[in-house]
Enzyme design. Structure first.
Site, PDB file in Angstrom:
ATOM      1  N   CYS A 132       0.815  -1.217   0.000  1.00  0.00           N
ATOM      2  CA  CYS A 132       0.000   0.000   0.000  1.00  0.00           C
ATOM      3  C   CYS A 132       0.849   1.268   0.000  1.00  0.00           C
ATOM      4  CB  CYS A 132      -0.963  -0.017   1.181  1.00  0.00           C
ATOM      5  SG  CYS A 132      -0.168  -0.021   2.793  1.00  0.00           S
TER       6      CYS A 132
ATOM      7  N   CYS B 217      -6.728 -11.373 -14.756  1.00  0.00           N
ATOM      8  CA  CYS B 217      -7.482 -11.902 -13.619  1.00  0.00           C
ATOM      9  C   CYS B 217      -8.507 -10.828 -13.267  1.00  0.00           C
ATOM     10  CB  CYS B 217      -6.579 -12.241 -12.439  1.00  0.00           C
ATOM     11  SG  CYS B 217      -5.824 -10.805 -11.646  1.00  0.00           S
TER      12      CYS B 217
END
Length: 366
Positions: free
Chosen positions: A191, A327
């Site tokens: 992050c 994906c």
């Protein structure tokens, strides 16, 4: 472990639940959990387990509180900046629920301490943001026969599962390595590198806490053998079944766990560019690494090779043309490319940026 009158009063709203009751509350009081990491995932896990009445809570983290933690690590305050996270977390837990025993470890969860710590708790909850730690937690849990409450966040998407837990028939469920057999040399961004909306790890951490309570108190149907995928940008939930793979579950000792360079050499292709390739009939292949249930819901064609089968099916990947891996959000497909590169398969690979979520939104906008 019997409940005191004060505890019965405190947890009354849980105890009156028909599926929970005093039996489960007493069981929770007698159990323990180690939370690895007190960041965006670990903070809600710590507070919800403490509030629910767990008997003992272990918290391991060698980091200190920084100002850019505060938007998502909600147990910390501005006054905590510069303090050890474990100290501030313990203070917060004790202020919330003095019945809970708290043990803190101001250090990293490492190969040197993993097994000793795992042996002291009934399960481990993953509050980390790097692949190396997740593999270490998994392997320590397998060796120690402890459940592993897994959580992960990527931008607006989160994953939750229970690894190394028991299925309804009493047999062991899959491990983290059944989903991702081995870490790629090139890791995935955390992050700090790609950003995160504060509420996303909060929601995933809350779900991890619920799964931990279900396992510890023996209630409900924990996410053993299933991966919950929560796309919060589109408010979509999906469940993916995971099968146990005996060939990767037999772990007798810890290995090497290094945080590798982030996404080194993984090229991306945008939804707009992929659409142009398709429109002009370019000679390339698509490889979809999602699970069959996901492909059935939405697909753009190509070859289907689930990620957990990729290592055994590399012959299906073309080496004479560009290959676009896809994906749902771009996480697993980036991992797939890293895995292939680690095995010296240096094809002309591209990762669909933002995955099929972003591609579908692009197409629907016209």
């Amino acid at each position: 472990m019997p409940l005191t009158l004060a505890e019965k009063a405190r947890y009354a709203r849980q105890i009156i639940l028909e599926e929970f009751g005093e039996r489960a509350q007493s069981a929770l009081k007698s159990r323990s959990a180690l939370v690895v990491g007190s960041g965006g995932l670990g903070c809600p896990v710590i507070m919800y387990l403490a509030a629910a009445g767990i008997g003992k809570l272990g918290i391991i983290d060698g980091d200190i509180v920084a100002s850019d933690n505060l938007h998502r690590q909600v147990i910390f305050k501005e006054a905590d900046i510069g303090r050890l996270k474990v100290d501030a977390a313990k203070e917060c837990v004790k202020a919330l629920n003095s019945f809970v025993e708290v043990e803190t470890y101001p250090e990293r969860f490492s190969k040197e301490n993993a097994l000793a710590l795992a042996g002291q708790y009934d399960l481990i909850v993953d509050g980390t943001d790097n692949l190396a730690s997740k593999y270490l937690i998994n392997d320590a849990c397998v060796i120690s026969s402890k459940p592993f409450i897994y959580g992960a966040v990527y931008k607006f998407e989160g994953h939750v599962s229970v690894f190394n837990g028991k299925l309804k028939d009493g047999t062991l469920g899959p491990t983290y390595r059944c989903l991702f057999p081995s870490p790629p040399t090139a890791g995935l961004p955390n992050c700090a590198e790609i950003g995160v909306l504060g509420g996303v790890p909060g929601a995933i951490g809350m779900l991890q806490a619920v799964e931990a309570i279900k396992v510890l108190a023996d209630v409900g149907d924990p996410l053993v053998g299933r991966l919950l995928i929560f796309d919060m940008l589109s408010a979509r939930l999906r469940l993916v079944n995971i099968k146990r793979r005996p060939e990767v579950c037999d772990i007798e000792k810890l290995g090497t766990y290094d945080n590798a360079p982030r996404c080194a050499g993984v090229r991306e292709i945008s939804s707009a560019e992929l659409s142009r390739w398709m429109a002009k009939g370019a000679d390339f292949e698509i490889v979809d690494v999602r699970e069959p249930s996901e492909v059935a819901q939405y697909s753009i064609g190509g070859i289907h090779v689930p990620l957990n089968e990729l290592e055994r099916a590399t012959e299906k990947i073309p080496d004479n043309k560009p290959v676009v891996f896809v994906c749902q959000s771009g996480v697993r497909s980036a991992y797939a490319i890293s895995m292939l590169k680690e095995k010296a398969q240096n094809g002309d690979y591209y990762n669909l940026k933002g995955g099929l979520n972003e591609y579908r939104a692009f197409i629907e906008k016209g």
